[in-house]
Design a protein around this motif. Structure first.
Motif, short mmCIF file in Angstrom:
data_model
loop_
_atom_site.label_atom_id
_atom_site.label_comp_id
_atom_site.label_asym_id
_atom_site.label_seq_id
_atom_site.Cartn_x
_atom_site.Cartn_y
_atom_site.Cartn_z
N SER A 14 0.74 -1.34 0.07
CA SER A 14 -0.11 0.10 -0.12
C SER A 14 0.72 1.23 0.05
O SER A 14 1.95 1.41 0.60
CB SER A 14 -0.95 0.09 1.30
OG SER A 14 -0.15 0.36 2.47
N VAL A 15 0.27 2.35 -0.96
CA VAL A 15 1.17 3.50 -0.68
C VAL A 15 0.22 4.58 -0.42
O VAL A 15 -1.06 4.72 -0.38
CB VAL A 15 1.69 3.85 -2.25
CG1 VAL A 15 2.57 2.82 -2.68
CG2 VAL A 15 0.43 3.76 -3.22
N ALA A 16 0.71 5.80 0.07
CA ALA A 16 0.05 6.93 0.41
C ALA A 16 0.29 7.81 -0.68
O ALA A 16 1.25 7.96 -1.39
CB ALA A 16 0.52 7.63 1.88
N VAL A 32 -5.16 10.06 -4.13
CA VAL A 32 -5.40 8.63 -4.24
C VAL A 32 -6.76 8.52 -4.75
O VAL A 32 -7.77 9.17 -4.33
CB VAL A 32 -5.41 8.04 -2.65
CG1 VAL A 32 -5.96 6.52 -2.65
CG2 VAL A 32 -3.96 8.10 -2.09
N SER A 59 -6.99 3.94 6.36
CA SER A 59 -6.14 3.46 7.37
C SER A 59 -5.86 4.80 8.52
O SER A 59 -6.45 5.74 8.35
CB SER A 59 -4.72 3.07 6.78
OG SER A 59 -4.18 4.29 6.36
N ASP A 100 -3.45 6.37 9.19
CA ASP A 100 -2.68 7.57 9.05
C ASP A 100 -3.23 8.19 7.64
O ASP A 100 -2.66 8.72 6.91
CB ASP A 100 -1.19 7.22 8.71
CG ASP A 100 -0.89 5.82 7.76
OD1 ASP A 100 -1.84 5.57 7.12
OD2 ASP A 100 0.16 5.75 7.46
N ARG A 151 -5.76 7.85 3.91
CA ARG A 151 -6.26 7.22 2.65
C ARG A 151 -5.03 6.64 2.10
O ARG A 151 -3.99 7.41 1.81
CB ARG A 151 -6.95 7.95 1.65
CG ARG A 151 -7.52 7.12 0.59
CD ARG A 151 -8.32 7.87 -0.18
NE ARG A 151 -9.79 7.80 0.42
CZ ARG A 151 -11.05 7.25 0.27
NH1 ARG A 151 -10.68 6.14 -0.69
NH2 ARG A 151 -11.84 7.24 1.12
N ARG A 152 -4.97 5.28 1.75
CA ARG A 152 -3.67 4.73 1.02
C ARG A 152 -4.40 3.88 -0.11
O ARG A 152 -5.72 3.76 -0.24
CB ARG A 152 -3.08 3.87 2.01
CG ARG A 152 -2.58 4.57 3.27
CD ARG A 152 -1.84 3.48 4.09
NE ARG A 152 -0.64 2.75 3.41
CZ ARG A 152 0.73 3.51 3.55
NH1 ARG A 152 0.75 4.62 4.21
NH2 ARG A 152 1.64 2.97 2.86
N ARG A 212 -4.07 0.37 -1.85
CA ARG A 212 -3.58 -1.16 -1.80
C ARG A 212 -3.51 -1.63 -3.09
O ARG A 212 -4.60 -1.60 -4.13
CB ARG A 212 -4.61 -2.07 -0.87
CG ARG A 212 -4.08 -3.33 -1.02
CD ARG A 212 -5.07 -4.03 0.03
NE ARG A 212 -4.75 -5.34 0.11
CZ ARG A 212 -5.11 -6.57 -0.58
NH1 ARG A 212 -5.74 -6.16 -1.80
NH2 ARG A 212 -4.52 -7.78 -0.33
N ALA A 241 1.68 8.19 -5.74
CA ALA A 241 2.36 7.90 -4.54
C ALA A 241 3.32 8.56 -4.15
O ALA A 241 4.25 9.14 -5.08
CB ALA A 241 2.95 6.39 -4.71
N SER A 248 5.00 7.84 -1.03
CA SER A 248 5.71 7.23 0.01
C SER A 248 6.35 6.08 -0.86
O SER A 248 6.12 5.70 -1.93
CB SER A 248 5.04 6.74 1.01
OG SER A 248 3.84 5.84 0.65
N ARG A 266 4.59 -1.07 3.02
CA ARG A 266 3.74 -1.95 3.59
C ARG A 266 3.32 -3.00 2.54
O ARG A 266 2.59 -2.82 1.83
CB ARG A 266 2.49 -1.06 4.01
CG ARG A 266 2.69 -0.07 5.12
CD ARG A 266 1.42 0.60 5.66
NE ARG A 266 1.64 1.49 6.59
CZ ARG A 266 0.75 2.35 7.24
NH1 ARG A 266 -0.51 1.92 7.08
NH2 ARG A 266 0.99 3.18 7.95
#
Length: 202
Positions: free
Chosen positions: A65-67, A71, A90, A92, A94-95, A97, A130, A132, A137
């Motif tokens: 998963s990326v932030a 998104v 999540s 922290d 929205r991410r 997947r 993305a 991150s 993760r």
């Protein structure tokens, strides 16, 4: 009237005319009138002694998963690359997947980072949201797959031990109807016509 035992494994099964005894990994045991084995990619570990010869193999799917600032709000599927992207909330924020790939390996094998890397390649080619590290993760899940693609649902060589598994990637979707039809078979002793193709002893 049911109860849940979390974090408790079943190490053995014994049965006779009076019922089925489960031995727990913590040393305890309990008696039941009937049991349903629905242990996913580990199904064969307990089912083999009851005449189930169909191999249930772990088809392991990788995800990460990326932030990001933008998104997507809807799922995206890259058909030619077979990569699915799903927005999730999540702690922290929205991410996204990203899931893809299928490998056949022991369900207990550790995560192989190369699996996530193979999913990252087509993702990076088409998405730029993305901010991150893509592999920040990563995870791997074992889908219970059979050789003929059909699940195993029904009774075994014991009339007190039943099977509900081998659904591949569709367990969440068809689990409820599996449970309903299997419960019908357990209570009435009659095999619903819908379950005939999925005989665990085929």
């Amino acid at each position: 009237g049911g109860k849940l035992l979390e974090g408790t494994g079943v190490s053995g099964i014994q049965y006779d005319k009076t019922g089925v005894a489960l031995s727990y990994s913590d040393g305890g045991n309990e008696q039941f009138q009937a049991v349903v084995l629905a242990t996913g990619a580990w199904l064969g570990d307990l089912a083999a002694q009851f005449g189930v010869r169909r191999v249930v193999q772990a088809g392991r799917g990788y995800s990460f998963s990326v932030a990001g600032e933008d998104v997507p709000t809807n799922p995206i599927y890259f058909r030619s690359q077979r990569v699915a992207c799903t927005p999730i909330d999540s702690a922290d924020g929205r991410r996204l997947r990203v899931a893809g790939m299928m490998e056949f390996r022991s369900p207990d094998a550790p995560l192989d980072i190369r699996g996530s890397t193979r999913s990252q390649t087509p993702f990076g080619r088409y998405c730029t949201v993305a901010t991150s590290t893509p592999g920040e993760r990563s995870g791997v899940g074992s889908r219970p797959c059979t050789a003929d693609g059909l699940p195993l649902i029904g009774s075994t060589s014991s009339d007190r031990v039943f099977i509900g598994g081998g659904h591949g990637m569709w367990g969440v979707a068809v689990g409820p109807v599996t449970g309903k039809l299997l419960a019908q078979q357990i209570v009435t002793g009659q095999v619903p016509s819908q379950l005939v193709p999925f005989d665990p002893l085929r």
